[in-house]
Design a protein around this motif. Structure first.
Motif, PDB file in Angstrom:
ATOM      1  N   ARG A 244       0.808  -1.172   0.083  1.00 55.67           N
ATOM      2  CA  ARG A 244       0.094   0.032   0.148  1.00 55.67           C
ATOM      3  C   ARG A 244       0.701   1.303   0.006  1.00 55.67           C
ATOM      4  N   ASN A 245       1.992   1.209   0.898  1.00 54.05           N
ATOM      5  CA  ASN A 245       2.764   2.404   1.018  1.00 54.05           C
ATOM      6  C   ASN A 245       3.608   2.613  -0.322  1.00 54.05           C
ATOM      7  N   ALA A 246       4.035   1.459  -0.753  1.00 53.69           N
ATOM      8  CA  ALA A 246       4.829   1.799  -1.988  1.00 53.69           C
ATOM      9  C   ALA A 246       4.155   2.261  -3.392  1.00 53.69           C
ATOM     10  N   THR A 247       2.678   1.778  -3.467  1.00 53.98           N
ATOM     11  CA  THR A 247       1.585   2.198  -4.263  1.00 53.98           C
ATOM     12  C   THR A 247       1.379   3.626  -4.376  1.00 53.98           C
ATOM     13  N   ARG A 278      12.901   1.771  -3.708  1.00 50.99           N
ATOM     14  CA  ARG A 278      13.863   2.528  -2.994  1.00 50.99           C
ATOM     15  C   ARG A 278      13.445   3.966  -2.688  1.00 50.99           C
ATOM     16  N   TRP A 279      12.787   4.751  -3.522  1.00 54.64           N
ATOM     17  CA  TRP A 279      12.436   6.112  -3.233  1.00 54.64           C
ATOM     18  C   TRP A 279      11.301   6.097  -1.933  1.00 54.64           C
ATOM     19  N   THR A 280      10.514   5.287  -1.896  1.00 62.61           N
ATOM     20  CA  THR A 280       9.427   5.498  -0.936  1.00 62.61           C
ATOM     21  C   THR A 280       9.778   4.683   0.441  1.00 62.61           C
ATOM     22  N   THR A 281      10.594   3.598   0.325  1.00 61.61           N
ATOM     23  CA  THR A 281      10.994   2.764   1.486  1.00 61.61           C
ATOM     24  C   THR A 281       9.852   2.608   2.392  1.00 61.61           C
ATOM     25  N   ALA A 314      19.212   4.352   4.247  1.00 60.87           N
ATOM     26  CA  ALA A 314      20.175   3.684   3.585  1.00 60.87           C
ATOM     27  C   ALA A 314      19.791   3.890   2.176  1.00 60.87           C
ATOM     28  N   ASN A 315      18.592   4.036   1.851  1.00 60.11           N
ATOM     29  CA  ASN A 315      18.222   4.093   0.317  1.00 60.11           C
ATOM     30  C   ASN A 315      18.307   5.383  -0.371  1.00 60.11           C
ATOM     31  N   ARG A 316      18.963   6.270   0.306  1.00 62.23           N
ATOM     32  CA  ARG A 316      19.268   7.588   0.085  1.00 62.23           C
ATOM     33  C   ARG A 316      20.870   7.737   0.187  1.00 62.23           C
ATOM     34  N   ASP A 317      21.532   6.782   0.359  1.00 63.08           N
ATOM     35  CA  ASP A 317      22.945   6.849   0.481  1.00 63.08           C
ATOM     36  C   ASP A 317      23.926   7.025  -0.781  1.00 63.08           C
ATOM     37  N   HIS A 337      18.667  -2.238  -2.977  1.00 66.66           N
ATOM     38  CA  HIS A 337      18.008  -1.136  -2.030  1.00 66.66           C
ATOM     39  C   HIS A 337      17.505  -2.097  -0.891  1.00 66.66           C
ATOM     40  N   ALA A 338      17.192  -1.075   0.217  1.00 66.37           N
ATOM     41  CA  ALA A 338      16.678  -1.777   1.406  1.00 66.37           C
ATOM     42  C   ALA A 338      15.291  -1.708   1.809  1.00 66.37           C
ATOM     43  N   ALA A 339      14.472  -1.741   0.642  1.00 66.39           N
ATOM     44  CA  ALA A 339      13.035  -1.609   0.967  1.00 66.39           C
ATOM     45  C   ALA A 339      12.564  -3.000   1.500  1.00 66.39           C
TER      46      ALA A 339
END
Length: 399
Positions: A244-247, A278-281, A314-317, A337-339
């Motif tokens: 849901r959050n990624a969508t 990656r962007w939303t994590t 981590a996903n913005r490293d 990515h660490a999602a």
């Protein structure tokens, strides 16, 4: 941003009011990537913000335990730790490995592939209705119903009971966000009662995950009712929230970056899904507890101290991703990515299922809609743990 880092307490939800504090995380990665975080209402912990340190901790389950102190900021979040330790995500190898084998059978490529036609039919119906109306709340009208339908299908839950799954998820979220909130533990109790009735109904249904768990054995012993209930709970909870959050987060990113929507052709969708993740994590962090004196990133960690792995950082490293503060659906594919976690034994079992749902959703968005636009104020979920939206009004022009 000029605040002394020693005075910052990341258990304060105000730091997450507008989403993950990416500017603060960037400063921490540069100045104090492994930083002691004092807490006003609980024990302190080490904050880990670099991708490399998260990967090192995630891959060393012997030194950094999920079982010893749990996976959240406070040990007794949602349920007493001794009860929560029945849940696979709270276990360490070798016990974790044995339980993971059971659930892995529920997410085989064949099982996941069988769900695609049903997922696509629902997404098409929801998007066609939104385009006909000219708009939607992307959370309520798309991001919430799709993963709920998938989880209900896996569990053999009738459509009439899907609102119960949604209610339990919301209350569990509230319980993680605020340990003083009693709704999370109450929801766990209701889920237990529901499952107790559901298992006998599905005992002969070979395709039902509930029945499969009921039949499953670990080292010659069947799972206890408590273990089954907690398996059920994490599937409802994690399987719904993350997709849901990624969508919704992905649709917000496309609305805010129309040039990226224009670049989102069909063959780019799988890569774009990884960039959206990656962007939303969807989940900001998980915690571990050191089992012995050790070292991370040059800092001494004592046995019994807790470490919080900030996946959103981590996903913005920039050491892991070139130009990480740029949303780019044409970015070279990166599944590092660490999602879904930063590797190791606790890598998300449902990753393939989440990727299927997201691929289908964004394939159909591109086929059926013109560029979405913001049509009202965006409301964020109030949570340190979940990086999600409560409301995302979008215009939905026809293709």
């Amino acid at each position: 941003m000029n605040t002394d880092l020693a005075e910052i307490d990341l258990t304060d939800p105000s730091w997450f009011a507008e989403g993950p504090p990416h500017e603060l995380f960037a400063r921490m990665r540069a100045e104090a990537p492994v930083r002691w975080n004092p807490s006003a209402d609980g024990p302190g912990f080490w904050s880990l913000t670099r991708a490399a340190d998260l990967a090192a901790v995630s891959k060393d389950a012997h030194t950094f335990s999920s079982h010893r102190g749990g996976i959240w900021l406070r040990e007794d979040t949602l349920a007493p730790l001794d009860l929560a330790r029945n849940l696979m995500i709270f276990k360490d190898p070798p016990e974790h490995t044995r339980y993971r084998v059971i659930l892995r059978s529920a997410f085989t490529p064949l099982t996941v592939a069988k769900l695609e036609s049903a997922v696509r039919a629902q997404v098409v119906a929801l998007l066609d209705a939104a385009v006909e109306r000219g708009g939607m709340d992307a959370v309520e009208d798309l991001a919430v119903p799709v993963p709920l339908m998938v989880i209900a299908s896996l569990l053999g839950v009738p459509d009439s009971d899907i609102p119960k799954l949604r209610d339990w998820t919301a209350r569990l979220d509230a319980g993680v966000a605020d340990p003083a909130n009693t709704e999370g533990p109450a929801a766990l109790g209701e889920m237990a009662a529901y499952l107790a009735a559901l298992v006998p109904e599905q005992a002969e249904d070979a395709d039902s995950l509930v029945a499969a768990l009921h039949r499953a054995e670990v080292d010659g012993q069947r799972l206890t009712e408590t273990e089954i209930v907690l398996f059920f709970g994490i599937l409802v909870f994690a399987g719904n929230d993350t997709t849901r959050n990624a969508t919704s987060g992905g649709l917000l990113a496309l609305a805010e970056h129309p040039e990226q929507f224009a670049a989102l052709t069909g063959e780019r969708i799988p890569n774009a899904v990884e960039e959206i993740l990656r962007w939303t994590t969807p989940l900001n962090y998980f915690a571990r507890t050191a089992t012995e004196d050790t070292e991370v990133g040059g800092r001494r960690i004592r046995a019994g101290e807790r470490l919080v792995m900030w996946y959103a950082s981590a996903n913005r490293d920039s050491d892991a991703f070139p130009d990480p503060m740029r949303f780019d659906v044409t970015r070279e594919p990166t599944t590092q990515h660490a999602a879904f976690g930063a590797g190791g034994r606790h890598f998300c079992l449902g990753a393939a299922l989440a990727r299927l749902e997201l691929r289908v959703i964004f394939e159909e968005v591109v086929r059926r809609m013109g560029p979405p636009g913001l049509a009202g104020p965006v409301r964020r979920a109030s949570s340190i743990w979940v990086n999600g939206l409560a409301s995302l009004p979008l215009s939905c022009p026809p293709k």
